[in-house]
Design an enzyme around this catalytic site. Sequence first.
Site, mmCIF file in Angstrom:
data_model
loop_
_atom_site.group_PDB
_atom_site.id
_atom_site.type_symbol
_atom_site.label_atom_id
_atom_site.label_comp_id
_atom_site.label_asym_id
_atom_site.label_seq_id
_atom_site.Cartn_x
_atom_site.Cartn_y
_atom_site.Cartn_z
ATOM 1 N N LYS A 1 -32.723 74.940 20.501
ATOM 2 C CA LYS A 1 -32.997 76.019 19.539
ATOM 3 C C LYS A 1 -32.057 77.188 19.823
ATOM 4 O O LYS A 1 -32.070 77.760 20.905
ATOM 5 C CB LYS A 1 -34.456 76.463 19.659
ATOM 6 C CG LYS A 1 -34.819 77.695 18.804
ATOM 7 C CD LYS A 1 -36.316 78.015 18.865
ATOM 8 C CE LYS A 1 -36.643 79.323 18.137
ATOM 9 N NZ LYS A 1 -38.061 79.701 18.242
ATOM 10 N N ASP B 1 -34.852 86.554 16.641
ATOM 11 C CA ASP B 1 -36.028 86.162 15.862
ATOM 12 C C ASP B 1 -36.863 87.396 15.543
ATOM 13 O O ASP B 1 -37.694 87.827 16.340
ATOM 14 C CB ASP B 1 -36.855 85.133 16.656
ATOM 15 C CG ASP B 1 -38.077 84.659 15.877
ATOM 16 O OD1 ASP B 1 -38.174 84.964 14.671
ATOM 17 O OD2 ASP B 1 -38.935 83.978 16.491
ATOM 18 N N LYS C 1 -42.449 90.259 13.117
ATOM 19 C CA LYS C 1 -43.148 90.454 14.391
ATOM 20 C C LYS C 1 -43.471 91.938 14.569
ATOM 21 O O LYS C 1 -42.770 92.791 14.032
ATOM 22 C CB LYS C 1 -42.253 89.998 15.557
ATOM 23 C CG LYS C 1 -42.068 88.497 15.674
ATOM 24 C CD LYS C 1 -41.260 88.121 16.893
ATOM 25 C CE LYS C 1 -40.985 86.634 16.961
ATOM 26 N NZ LYS C 1 -42.210 85.810 17.208
ATOM 27 N N ASP D 1 -34.135 84.101 22.011
ATOM 28 C CA ASP D 1 -34.622 82.928 21.282
ATOM 29 C C ASP D 1 -33.548 81.835 21.131
ATOM 30 O O ASP D 1 -33.789 80.821 20.488
ATOM 31 C CB ASP D 1 -35.170 83.360 19.910
ATOM 32 C CG ASP D 1 -36.385 82.547 19.486
ATOM 33 O OD1 ASP D 1 -37.004 81.908 20.348
ATOM 34 O OD2 ASP D 1 -36.698 82.554 18.273
ATOM 35 N N ASP E 1 -42.212 83.012 10.670
ATOM 36 C CA ASP E 1 -41.994 83.172 12.114
ATOM 37 C C ASP E 1 -42.062 81.829 12.856
ATOM 38 O O ASP E 1 -41.758 81.753 14.040
ATOM 39 C CB ASP E 1 -43.026 84.152 12.683
ATOM 40 C CG ASP E 1 -42.587 84.761 14.015
ATOM 41 O OD1 ASP E 1 -41.420 84.560 14.403
ATOM 42 O OD2 ASP E 1 -43.418 85.431 14.652
ATOM 43 N N GLU F 1 -39.984 79.471 12.716
ATOM 44 C CA GLU F 1 -38.646 79.078 12.262
ATOM 45 C C GLU F 1 -37.970 78.072 13.184
ATOM 46 O O GLU F 1 -37.156 77.268 12.753
ATOM 47 C CB GLU F 1 -37.762 80.333 12.116
ATOM 48 C CG GLU F 1 -37.056 80.823 13.393
ATOM 49 C CD GLU F 1 -37.994 81.280 14.502
ATOM 50 O OE1 GLU F 1 -39.161 81.574 14.190
ATOM 51 O OE2 GLU F 1 -37.583 81.312 15.678
ATOM 52 N N ARG G 1 -39.099 75.418 14.717
ATOM 53 C CA ARG G 1 -39.394 74.023 14.386
ATOM 54 C C ARG G 1 -38.651 73.577 13.135
ATOM 55 O O ARG G 1 -38.401 72.391 12.948
ATOM 56 C CB ARG G 1 -40.913 73.822 14.256
ATOM 57 C CG ARG G 1 -41.556 74.599 13.138
ATOM 58 C CD ARG G 1 -43.059 74.702 13.293
ATOM 59 N NE ARG G 1 -43.449 75.524 14.445
ATOM 60 C CZ ARG G 1 -44.700 75.713 14.842
ATOM 61 N NH1 ARG G 1 -45.702 75.131 14.187
ATOM 62 N NH2 ARG G 1 -44.959 76.489 15.878
#
Length: 414
Positions: free
Chosen positions: A178, A183, A190, A201, A260, A262, A264
Amino acid sequence: VSQETVRRSINSVIKKLKYYKLNEFAVSCPDIKNIKDKDIVRAIMEGSILGNYEFIKYKTDKSKIIDVNKLGLIHHKSLELRETIERTKIICDNILWLRDIVNENADAKNPVEMANIAREIAKKSKLNIKILDEKDIKKLGMNLFLAVSQGSRFPPRLFILEYNGDKKSKERYALVGKGITFDSGGLNLKGTGFMETMKSDMAGAATIIATLKTLSELKIKKNVIGVLPFCENMISQTAYKPGDIFKSYSGKTVEIINTDAEGRLILADALSYTENVIKPDYIIDLATLTGAILKTFGEYVCGIMSNDSGFAKKLYESGEEEFERVWELPLYEDFKDEVKSDFADMPNSSYEGLYGGYAGAIMGAAFLSNFLENTKWIHMDIAGVSWYEKQRNYMFRGATGWGVRLLVNFFSNN
Ligand code: BES
Ligand code: MN
Ligand code: ZN
């Protein structure tokens, strides 16, 4: 006494040296029952080099920071230990590179900039590299990856990094990482307290770059390919929206419940691309995927989920040896059955339950499992272990560099 207690005690020495403003020292290496000489030397070096690290790039007055930059090793078998010393130096240097890049500002490592950095590394460390741009990604139909990217002023990039260390063998491993360079949460923004560390991230993808670099520099006899989707998850006029439905690379459709979730999405496209195009024998993905894994294991253990218990067991063994520990959580069918949407083939976030976020880390893996058909696979949720909220042992606050020692051990021993 274990290798870990050696690493920790040497780290205490480093902290004392910094306190007394001393920047070199020598250790008379002890004999320790049940630990090989080379493993003791290795632990001394790791405790020193990793314990000395501080992220000081943005400090204007560096004069007060003590860099313990010289370590002497006194040993009656010093010549025999040369190889161990050189090997450990390479591993530690790459861990420090990893910490630096994860601690770096998000804009300074945006997907396009990361591509330049990766190209440079590939050239120096003899890795094959291919970088797919937005047009290529669109042509392939990786619409989940594109959806996450569409709110950012930085375009996405997909890196394919290849290390062929064993030309005689057909066996190949893929590492999928990833690479969210920031993020924000997207439109499901968030809140304060949850966004401050989100430049980290991309730790999964960066750990894979550091690992491939190390495997190549150590000439480990294995064939390993990194598949790394890099993009940024931003709030913006062009951002993807809750309620949107997208068709993935695999053909399956996904309803966006929460922008959020994202990680996956980009991993789903990267995983099915890996299985279809790269066709490796084994896949390991590394991702800062869920806050839920922090509720489960804190910052102490990496949660893993797998479709092959033998494969997971081997990773567990390496984790124990390196003190970069992993623990398997079950991926029962019951979890996968909860990944259901009324409008699309699946949602990107499932049943939350009365107390919220039920089995959050496992549900992330359950979603991902829909994008693989039959390849042996381990999902590593590194959200807890990749970043420390405070200094702990030989880890500075911030990026830990976790995972390189574990993976290098795994590829050296299996
Ligand atoms: N990058 C985060 C996960 C994360 C949280 C990493 C804390 C490191 C520290 C991920 O993209 C995320 O936001 N996950 C959501 C998923 C949820 C919306 C289903 C989460 O864990 O809250
Ligand atoms: Mn997120
Ligand atoms: Zn994320």
